[in-house]
Motif scaffolding. Structure first.
Motif, PDB file in Angstrom:
ATOM      1  N   ARG A  44     176.213 127.218  38.666  1.00 22.11           N
ATOM      2  CA  ARG A  44     177.583 127.678  38.891  1.00 22.11           C
ATOM      3  C   ARG A  44     177.894 127.747  40.379  1.00 22.11           C
ATOM      4  O   ARG A  44     178.944 127.296  40.828  1.00 22.11           O
ATOM      5  N   GLU A  48     180.169 124.571  40.621  1.00 23.44           N
ATOM      6  CA  GLU A  48     181.446 125.094  40.148  1.00 23.44           C
ATOM      7  C   GLU A  48     182.002 126.106  41.158  1.00 23.44           C
ATOM      8  O   GLU A  48     182.169 127.275  40.843  1.00 23.44           O
ATOM      9  N   HIS A  50     184.809 126.767  42.115  1.00 17.52           N
ATOM     10  CA  HIS A  50     186.025 127.446  41.660  1.00 17.52           C
ATOM     11  C   HIS A  50     185.708 128.643  40.755  1.00 17.52           C
ATOM     12  O   HIS A  50     186.572 129.471  40.525  1.00 17.52           O
ATOM     13  N   ASN A  51     184.460 128.746  40.286  1.00 17.04           N
ATOM     14  CA  ASN A  51     184.043 129.873  39.441  1.00 17.04           C
ATOM     15  C   ASN A  51     183.231 130.920  40.188  1.00 17.04           C
ATOM     16  O   ASN A  51     182.694 131.829  39.573  1.00 17.04           O
ATOM     17  N   ARG A  53     182.764 134.141  42.448  1.00 13.86           N
ATOM     18  CA  ARG A  53     183.578 135.345  42.651  1.00 13.86           C
ATOM     19  C   ARG A  53     184.216 135.335  44.030  1.00 13.86           C
ATOM     20  O   ARG A  53     183.617 134.889  45.006  1.00 13.86           O
ATOM     21  N   SER A  54     185.414 135.841  44.102  1.00 16.83           N
ATOM     22  CA  SER A  54     186.144 135.829  45.380  1.00 16.83           C
ATOM     23  C   SER A  54     185.426 136.631  46.450  1.00 16.83           C
ATOM     24  O   SER A  54     185.625 136.406  47.638  1.00 16.83           O
TER      25      SER A  54
END
Length: 56
Positions: A44, A48, A50-51, A53-54
């Motif tokens: 992830r 990924e 975009h997945n 956590r901010s």
């Protein structure tokens, strides 16, 4: 936001995300594996973004 209970994993994910943004995928993967992160988390973080956590 969901907080991580394992601070070692939290640090590894954050460092892995930074390395991945700088295109150092092998270094990021190796570091996170040595930390003991599950393979799905490593995937992830690396593949990924975009997945992620901010907060990372």
């Amino acid at each position: 936001m969901i907080n991580r209970n394992n601070k070692l994993f939290e640090i590894a994910v954050k460092k892995g995300a930074v390395l991945a943004r700088e295109k150092h995928y092998l270094s990021a993967s190796t570091m996170m594996e040595k930390t003991g992160l599950p393979y799905l988390v490593i995937e992830r973080v690396l593949y990924e973004p975009h997945n992620i956590r901010s907060t990372d």
